[in-house]
Scaffold this motif. Structure first.
Motif, mmCIF file in Angstrom:
data_model
loop_
_atom_site.group_PDB
_atom_site.id
_atom_site.type_symbol
_atom_site.label_atom_id
_atom_site.label_comp_id
_atom_site.label_asym_id
_atom_site.label_seq_id
_atom_site.Cartn_x
_atom_site.Cartn_y
_atom_site.Cartn_z
ATOM 1 N N ALA A 1 0.868 -1.138 0.109
ATOM 2 C CA ALA A 1 -0.086 0.001 0.079
ATOM 3 C C ALA A 1 0.747 1.318 0.116
ATOM 4 N N GLY A 2 0.563 2.274 -0.611
ATOM 5 C CA GLY A 2 1.231 3.555 -0.786
ATOM 6 C C GLY A 2 0.252 4.706 -0.135
ATOM 7 N N PRO B 1 -8.573 -1.484 5.634
ATOM 8 C CA PRO B 1 -9.139 -2.812 5.829
ATOM 9 C C PRO B 1 -8.897 -3.655 4.550
ATOM 10 N N LEU B 2 -8.452 -3.273 3.589
ATOM 11 C CA LEU B 2 -8.124 -3.972 2.314
ATOM 12 C C LEU B 2 -6.669 -4.800 2.542
ATOM 13 N N ALA B 3 -5.776 -4.530 3.511
ATOM 14 C CA ALA B 3 -4.663 -4.606 3.788
ATOM 15 C C ALA B 3 -4.546 -5.734 4.574
ATOM 16 N N LEU B 4 -3.262 -6.700 4.626
ATOM 17 C CA LEU B 4 -3.210 -7.784 5.194
ATOM 18 C C LEU B 4 -3.110 -7.417 6.790
ATOM 19 N N PRO B 5 -3.374 -7.886 7.659
ATOM 20 C CA PRO B 5 -3.195 -7.705 9.166
ATOM 21 C C PRO B 5 -1.910 -7.225 9.663
ATOM 22 N N ARG C 1 5.804 10.700 1.143
ATOM 23 C CA ARG C 1 5.167 9.573 0.841
ATOM 24 C C ARG C 1 5.691 8.165 1.512
ATOM 25 N N VAL C 2 4.636 7.392 1.829
ATOM 26 C CA VAL C 2 5.157 6.357 2.743
ATOM 27 C C VAL C 2 4.730 5.007 1.709
ATOM 28 N N GLU D 1 10.610 -0.268 -4.421
ATOM 29 C CA GLU D 1 9.243 0.037 -5.111
ATOM 30 C C GLU D 1 8.981 -1.160 -6.120
ATOM 31 N N GLY D 2 9.764 -1.960 -6.413
ATOM 32 C CA GLY D 2 9.939 -2.811 -7.331
ATOM 33 C C GLY D 2 8.530 -3.626 -7.306
#
Length: 457
Positions: A161-162, A188-192, A209-210, A282-283
């Motif tokens: 995620a960005g 919520p869409l991301a892995l725990p 940015r992260v 970022e690959g």
């Protein structure tokens, strides 16, 4: 038509100038369009509406408009007649109605979260069919398949995620087509594992940015920090000290593609199809936890069943990235075969060399696909084509047909560019033999397709 005075949005500033951004209108929602929008019309003007469902009557707020615009854009602010497929949105920050009640737009990234998953997949199938008809002249209905074991709620699948950073130094995301950055407290869409990092609790002042990668195999996560111009090393190390000690951290410059180690590794280790892959910074790597296995399975199944992928075969993997497809292709052709792996990004190509080290049948070339094809003048039994969202394009398609492969497995994340390229193949005497579509991005408008393209003769 409900008047503004009766609306719960009457307290919001509404511009009465027809077509000005901020104007609210009541419209009937028509079909879905490519890009996560739904088509509505007002006095002959097309409006692309987000957060709607076909068949609904809704109040919308214009977000991008003007008297000279060919079409307008809008968000739903109130549902007057709801579709039976509408469900409560799972994410407060991305809920259009709730966000506009609070006075501003929702974050992007979950634009179909108000629609049941079954209906989402049916709508994506409509988009794919429409693009194939319009751009490739094909009448073809294709089911969009659910992926993985946990596809009942479509949550917890993102391994990457960005994020942007708000002016107050808080983790945030952009509103759609906007410079506005909205703070978030969950993904919520991301892995725990990504949510467990709790990056929203940190002061990220000085960071623009992260980027976060949390591999599905449970290996060490990587956080990439892109400092704003003028941010001191001391400030970056202050942020580093707030991050969990078992997480790798690096700084990166998106404009130069440079990744500098701050702590741990500058790469993550991913796994798929019996292989481990190093992916730096970022690959590119498929973001759904089940996507790598799903896509490798679809590609190798198509090519193997057709007899295009067997021991001794010559295969090309174009836009190969870190080698997701290259490794299983090398397994299939064995030491008597050959795999040409072509990737334009230098970092990804370096990763591929590490990932395929010791595979004598693999040749890795870093460079533009069209240039490498032109210079190599080789023929192949089959080709795997996995271009970026913009597609392969006419020049690459013509070159590929000229090399004379018996089959091409085309992996695409964009129905429009896929259909356009398919039209070029058709003009050259090739045809679509088989097609599968996968819901690798639940609650968003995106989907992935794998097509088998063969010469018509």
């Amino acid at each position: 038509m409900t008047s503004h005075s009766n609306s719960p949005h009457a307290d919001h500033p509404v511009n009465d100038h027809q077509g000005a951004s901020g104007t609210e209108l009541v419209v009937d929602i028509g079909p879905i369009a490519h890009g996560g929008h739904f088509v509505a019309r007002h006095e002959g003007r097309v409006i692309f509406v987000r957060h709607a469902i076909p068949g609904e009557k809704v109040r919308i707020r214009l977000t991008d408009s003007g008297d000279s615009s060919r079409f307008w854009r809008a968000d739903v602010v109130e549902v007057l007649e709801a579709s039976p497929h509408r469900v409560p949105h799972f994410w407060k920050a991305a809920d259009s109605q709730a966000s506009w009640r609070r006075g501003g737009p929702p974050v992007g990234g979950a634009e179909l979260g108000h629609i049941s998953l079954e209906r989402q997949r049916a709508l994506k199938a409509e988009v794919l069919a429409e693009q194939l008809k319009r751009l490739a002249g094909l009448d073809l209905a294709t089911e969009v398949e659910a992926v993985g074991d946990h596809h009942d709620d479509g949550l917890g699948w993102r391994t990457r995620a960005g994020f942007a950073v708000t002016s107050k130094g808080r983790l945030g995301m952009h509103a759609h087509r906007s410079d506005v950055v909205l703070p978030i407290k969950e993904m919520p869409l991301a892995l725990p594992g990504l949510n467990d990092l709790k990056l929203w609790d940190l002061d990220l002042s000085g960071i623009a940015r992260v980027e976060v990668a949390v591999p599905a195999n449970g290996s060490r996560p990587l956080i990439l920090l892109a400092p704003e111009e003028g941010t001191s090393p001391k400030r970056v190390h202050s942020i580093l000290s707030q991050l969990p000690p078992d997480v790798s951290v690096a700084s990166f410059d998106p404009s130069k593609g440079e990744v500098l180690q701050l702590r741990g590794r500058t790469w993550v280790q991913e796994s798929a199809a019996g292989h481990d892959y190093r992916v730096t910074g970022e690959g590119f790597w498929q973001i759904h936890k089940d996507a790598p296995e799903t896509l490798v399975g679809a590609v190798t199944d198509y090519l193997s069943r057709g007899g295009y992928l067997q021991p001794g075969a010559a295969v090309a993997d174009l836009y190969a990235g870190a080698g997701l497809f290259t490794a299983p292709l090398a397994d299939a052709v064995g030491v008597t075969g050959s795999v040409l792996s072509v990737e334009g990004a230098p970092g990804a190509s370096r990763d591929a060399r590490k990932n395929l080290h010791g595979e004598a049948q693999v040749e890795i070339v870093q460079g533009r696909v069209e240039r490498v094809l032109h210079q190599s003048a080789r023929s192949f039994d089959s080709v795997v084509l996995d271009p970026p969202r913009a597609g392969a394009g006419k020049a690459v398609v013509k070159q590929l047909m000229a090399t004379g492969p018996r089959a091409i497995a085309y992996v695409s994340c964009d129905p429009a560019s896929f259909a356009r390229d398919l039209g070029y193949f058709h003009q050259g005497g090739w045809r679509l033999e088989s097609l599968r579509a996968f819901d690798l991005y639940p609650h968003t408008h995106h989907l992935e397709t794998v097509g088998l393209i063969v010469p018509s003769a």
